[in-house]
Write a protein that holds these residues in place. Structure first.
Motif, short mmCIF file in Angstrom:
data_model
loop_
_atom_site.label_atom_id
_atom_site.label_comp_id
_atom_site.label_asym_id
_atom_site.label_seq_id
_atom_site.Cartn_x
_atom_site.Cartn_y
_atom_site.Cartn_z
N VAL A 38 0.40 -30.80 -13.92
CA VAL A 38 -0.29 -31.82 -12.90
C VAL A 38 -1.32 -32.51 -13.60
CG1 VAL A 38 -1.43 -32.13 -10.94
CG2 VAL A 38 0.34 -30.39 -10.81
N GLY A 39 -1.25 -33.68 -13.74
CA GLY A 39 -2.37 -34.53 -14.68
C GLY A 39 -2.53 -34.01 -16.15
N ARG A 40 -3.55 -34.16 -16.46
CA ARG A 40 -4.16 -33.46 -18.02
C ARG A 40 -3.45 -34.34 -18.82
NH1 ARG A 40 -6.27 -31.15 -13.94
NH2 ARG A 40 -7.82 -30.03 -14.40
N CYS A 41 -3.31 -35.76 -18.67
CA CYS A 41 -2.84 -36.85 -19.58
C CYS A 41 -1.35 -36.43 -20.00
CB CYS A 41 -3.56 -37.10 -20.97
SG CYS A 41 -5.13 -37.83 -20.20
N SER A 42 -0.50 -35.33 -19.38
CA SER A 42 0.42 -34.89 -20.00
C SER A 42 1.55 -35.54 -20.36
CB SER A 42 1.04 -33.64 -18.93
OG SER A 42 0.90 -33.98 -17.76
N GLU A 43 1.69 -36.72 -19.62
CA GLU A 43 2.83 -37.56 -19.79
C GLU A 43 2.73 -38.35 -21.22
OE1 GLU A 43 -0.12 -40.39 -19.19
OE2 GLU A 43 0.00 -38.65 -17.90
N THR A 44 1.47 -38.31 -21.73
CA THR A 44 1.22 -38.91 -23.04
C THR A 44 1.15 -37.91 -23.95
OG1 THR A 44 -0.07 -40.80 -22.03
CG2 THR A 44 -0.47 -40.41 -24.29
N ILE A 45 0.29 -36.77 -23.83
CA ILE A 45 0.58 -36.02 -24.99
C ILE A 45 1.66 -35.07 -25.27
CG2 ILE A 45 -2.14 -35.72 -24.62
CD1 ILE A 45 -1.56 -32.90 -23.65
N LEU A 46 2.81 -35.16 -24.19
CA LEU A 46 3.89 -34.33 -24.39
C LEU A 46 4.97 -35.27 -24.60
CD1 LEU A 46 3.43 -31.51 -21.65
CD2 LEU A 46 2.76 -31.25 -24.02
N ARG A 47 4.72 -36.68 -24.94
CA ARG A 47 5.79 -37.55 -24.95
C ARG A 47 6.81 -37.16 -25.89
NH1 ARG A 47 6.21 -42.14 -22.29
NH2 ARG A 47 4.12 -42.06 -21.56
N GLU A 48 6.47 -36.74 -27.12
CA GLU A 48 7.54 -36.40 -28.06
C GLU A 48 8.60 -35.41 -27.64
OE1 GLU A 48 5.97 -33.26 -31.18
OE2 GLU A 48 4.36 -34.00 -30.05
N TYR A 49 8.54 -34.88 -26.39
CA TYR A 49 9.19 -33.71 -26.15
C TYR A 49 10.40 -34.60 -25.37
CZ TYR A 49 6.45 -30.21 -27.99
OH TYR A 49 5.40 -29.49 -28.74
N GLU A 50 11.62 -34.47 -25.62
CA GLU A 50 12.68 -34.92 -24.73
C GLU A 50 12.97 -34.31 -23.57
OE1 GLU A 50 16.29 -35.35 -27.20
OE2 GLU A 50 15.52 -36.82 -28.45
N SER A 51 12.50 -33.09 -23.67
CA SER A 51 12.55 -32.29 -22.63
C SER A 51 11.58 -32.46 -21.33
CB SER A 51 12.54 -30.51 -22.60
OG SER A 51 11.09 -30.47 -23.15
N MET A 52 10.84 -33.43 -21.52
CA MET A 52 10.00 -33.79 -20.68
C MET A 52 10.07 -34.73 -19.76
SD MET A 52 6.84 -35.92 -19.61
CE MET A 52 6.46 -36.70 -21.36
N VAL A 53 9.94 -34.91 -18.42
CA VAL A 53 10.33 -35.91 -17.32
C VAL A 53 8.89 -36.17 -16.94
CG1 VAL A 53 11.14 -36.51 -15.22
CG2 VAL A 53 12.55 -35.23 -16.92
N SER A 54 8.64 -37.41 -16.78
CA SER A 54 7.14 -37.73 -16.20
C SER A 54 7.31 -38.60 -15.16
CB SER A 54 6.50 -38.56 -17.19
OG SER A 54 6.93 -39.95 -17.57
N ILE A 55 6.56 -38.09 -13.99
CA ILE A 55 6.66 -39.04 -12.54
C ILE A 55 5.32 -39.18 -12.27
CG2 ILE A 55 8.92 -37.72 -12.01
CD1 ILE A 55 7.20 -35.83 -10.23
#
Length: 200
Positions: free
Chosen positions: A100-117
């Motif tokens: 939840v939060g923590r700028c995670s949609e940006t700092i983890l953007r390199e991971y194809e397994s990441m879905v940001s909502i």
């Protein structure tokens, strides 16, 4: 081995975004990282979690601190960096989780397994949720909502190139006032199914 899944959840205050995140974590049987991750960081670093929490998601004043040889004298930025590093380590290890939060949609953007909502909502419904949860009147709820979102926006925009809440920053934006918390969860899971289908 199950394919890695990282779900990054941004949210407006009062939208029920945290509840959506918890339900997603429960449904997928994976960890949920929110503000409590500071406790895990503190234990790992042999620090007091209260000391870290005091500087969590605070606005950083660049005029008060400086960076020397990569080290910053701002406790706010150092706490943020600890969280970013923690999440990057978890992602790198192959762990699946919801954050939840923590700028995670940006700092983890390199991971194809990441879905940001991003979970948003309409003001009346958000105020009603806050009034009920915090036992507030409408005026106080609206003021509290405005202050919390302002703080989240300042924190996010300090570390991320795309503004907090900007749809370009997320894979999916859902209005919880239209479909409810369970509807948001259903939409996110459907989207994840599609992503996995087309990116096998």
């Amino acid at each position: 081995m199950e394919k890695q899944l990282i779900i990054s959840v941004g949210r407006e205050f009062g939208s029920g975004g945290h509840e959506v995140a918890q339900k997603l974590a429960d449904d997928y049987g994976i960890a949920l990282y929110d503000h409590d991750l500071l406790k895990e960081i503190a234990a790992k670093k042999n620090l007091k979690s209260e000391d870290l929490e005091a500087y969590d998601e605070l606005k950083w004043n660049r005029f008060l601190y400086r960076t020397v040889r990569g080290l910053n004298s701002s406790p706010e930025q150092n706490v943020a960096n600890l969280q970013f590093d923690f999440l990057k380590e978890k992602a790198k290890s192959g762990e699946s989780f919801v954050v939840v939060g923590r700028c995670s949609e940006t700092i983890l953007r390199e991971y194809e397994s990441m879905v940001s909502i991003f979970i948003r909502g309409d003001k009346p419904q958000k105020a009603e949720r806050i009034m009920k949860y915090y036992n507030m009147n409408e005026k106080d709820a609206l003021g509290f909502m405005k202050e919390k979102d302002k703080r989240r926006k300042q924190y996010h925009n300090r570390y991320c190139p795309i503004a907090w809440g900007d749809s370009r920053n997320y894979d999916l934006v859902v209005n919880s006032s239209r479909v409810g918390v369970d509807g948001c969860v259903e939409q996110v899971k459907h989207y994840i199914d599609l992503v996995r289908k087309y990116h096998k």
